[in-house]
Motif scaffolding. Sequence first.
Motif, mmCIF file in Angstrom:
data_model
loop_
_atom_site.group_PDB
_atom_site.id
_atom_site.type_symbol
_atom_site.label_atom_id
_atom_site.label_comp_id
_atom_site.label_asym_id
_atom_site.label_seq_id
_atom_site.Cartn_x
_atom_site.Cartn_y
_atom_site.Cartn_z
ATOM 1 N N GLN A 4 114.983 72.922 59.195
ATOM 2 C CA GLN A 4 116.388 72.779 59.579
ATOM 3 C C GLN A 4 117.002 74.136 59.908
ATOM 4 O O GLN A 4 117.769 74.268 60.855
ATOM 5 C CB GLN A 4 117.175 72.094 58.470
ATOM 6 C CG GLN A 4 116.822 70.633 58.326
ATOM 7 C CD GLN A 4 117.468 70.001 57.113
ATOM 8 O OE1 GLN A 4 117.812 70.677 56.152
ATOM 9 N NE2 GLN A 4 117.609 68.691 57.148
ATOM 10 N N ARG A 5 116.657 75.153 59.157
ATOM 11 C CA ARG A 5 117.181 76.493 59.413
ATOM 12 C C ARG A 5 116.665 77.009 60.754
ATOM 13 O O ARG A 5 117.414 77.569 61.538
ATOM 14 C CB ARG A 5 116.797 77.440 58.279
ATOM 15 C CG ARG A 5 117.407 78.821 58.429
ATOM 16 C CD ARG A 5 117.192 79.703 57.223
ATOM 17 N NE ARG A 5 115.798 79.746 56.841
ATOM 18 C CZ ARG A 5 115.374 79.732 55.583
ATOM 19 N NH1 ARG A 5 116.231 79.650 54.595
ATOM 20 N NH2 ARG A 5 114.093 79.797 55.305
ATOM 21 N N ASN A 6 115.379 76.789 61.041
ATOM 22 C CA ASN A 6 114.819 77.224 62.318
ATOM 23 C C ASN A 6 115.465 76.488 63.484
ATOM 24 O O ASN A 6 115.743 77.088 64.518
ATOM 25 C CB ASN A 6 113.304 77.018 62.352
ATOM 26 C CG ASN A 6 112.569 78.003 61.485
ATOM 27 O OD1 ASN A 6 113.083 79.058 61.151
ATOM 28 N ND2 ASN A 6 111.361 77.654 61.104
ATOM 29 N N GLU A 7 115.691 75.196 63.342
ATOM 30 C CA GLU A 7 116.342 74.426 64.401
ATOM 31 C C GLU A 7 117.763 74.929 64.632
ATOM 32 O O GLU A 7 118.214 75.001 65.774
ATOM 33 C CB GLU A 7 116.337 72.940 64.075
ATOM 34 C CG GLU A 7 114.978 72.313 64.232
ATOM 35 C CD GLU A 7 114.958 70.829 63.912
ATOM 36 O OE1 GLU A 7 115.867 70.342 63.215
ATOM 37 O OE2 GLU A 7 114.009 70.166 64.365
ATOM 38 N N ALA A 8 118.452 75.288 63.591
ATOM 39 C CA ALA A 8 119.808 75.812 63.745
ATOM 40 C C ALA A 8 119.785 77.129 64.516
ATOM 41 O O ALA A 8 120.652 77.378 65.353
ATOM 42 C CB ALA A 8 120.456 76.001 62.372
ATOM 43 N N SER A 13 120.165 74.006 72.770
ATOM 44 C CA SER A 13 119.160 73.712 73.795
ATOM 45 C C SER A 13 117.721 73.917 73.323
ATOM 46 O O SER A 13 116.790 73.517 74.011
ATOM 47 C CB SER A 13 119.408 74.574 75.033
ATOM 48 O OG SER A 13 119.277 75.942 74.702
ATOM 49 N N GLY A 14 117.531 74.518 72.162
ATOM 50 C CA GLY A 14 116.182 74.761 71.656
ATOM 51 C C GLY A 14 115.589 73.544 70.979
ATOM 52 O O GLY A 14 116.302 72.709 70.430
ATOM 53 N N THR A 45 108.779 69.220 80.797
ATOM 54 C CA THR A 45 109.286 68.103 80.006
ATOM 55 C C THR A 45 109.481 68.578 78.570
ATOM 56 O O THR A 45 108.518 68.881 77.874
ATOM 57 C CB THR A 45 108.297 66.922 80.034
ATOM 58 O OG1 THR A 45 108.081 66.540 81.386
ATOM 59 C CG2 THR A 45 108.822 65.743 79.236
ATOM 60 N N VAL A 46 110.730 68.636 78.152
ATOM 61 C CA VAL A 46 111.052 69.103 76.804
ATOM 62 C C VAL A 46 110.933 67.928 75.845
ATOM 63 O O VAL A 46 111.479 66.855 76.095
ATOM 64 C CB VAL A 46 112.479 69.680 76.757
ATOM 65 C CG1 VAL A 46 112.843 70.131 75.351
ATOM 66 C CG2 VAL A 46 112.611 70.830 77.746
ATOM 67 N N PRO A 47 110.198 68.107 74.731
ATOM 68 C CA PRO A 47 110.081 67.003 73.772
ATOM 69 C C PRO A 47 111.415 66.741 73.084
ATOM 70 O O PRO A 47 112.271 67.622 73.013
ATOM 71 C CB PRO A 47 109.038 67.510 72.773
ATOM 72 C CG PRO A 47 109.089 68.989 72.872
ATOM 73 C CD PRO A 47 109.484 69.302 74.288
#
Length: 58
Positions: A4-8, A13-14, A45-47
């Motif tokens: 969750q920290r990495n996604e934040a 757009s990441g 194509t972005v997952p």
Amino acid sequence: MITQRNEALLGRSGVLLTYEGHGHGSVTNGPCMENTVDSYLTDLTVPPRHTHCPAVPS
């Protein structure tokens, strides 16, 4: 949680593709990883967010 920290940190757009096995540089670890990465590299194509690929027994 680390994911969750990495996604934040990636911002809106990441996208973080998570491999649920061991190792670093796991792009060739199973069809889920291979197909997802190949689709991005060849077609851009972005997952979907929160995409997880299962571990592949070694």
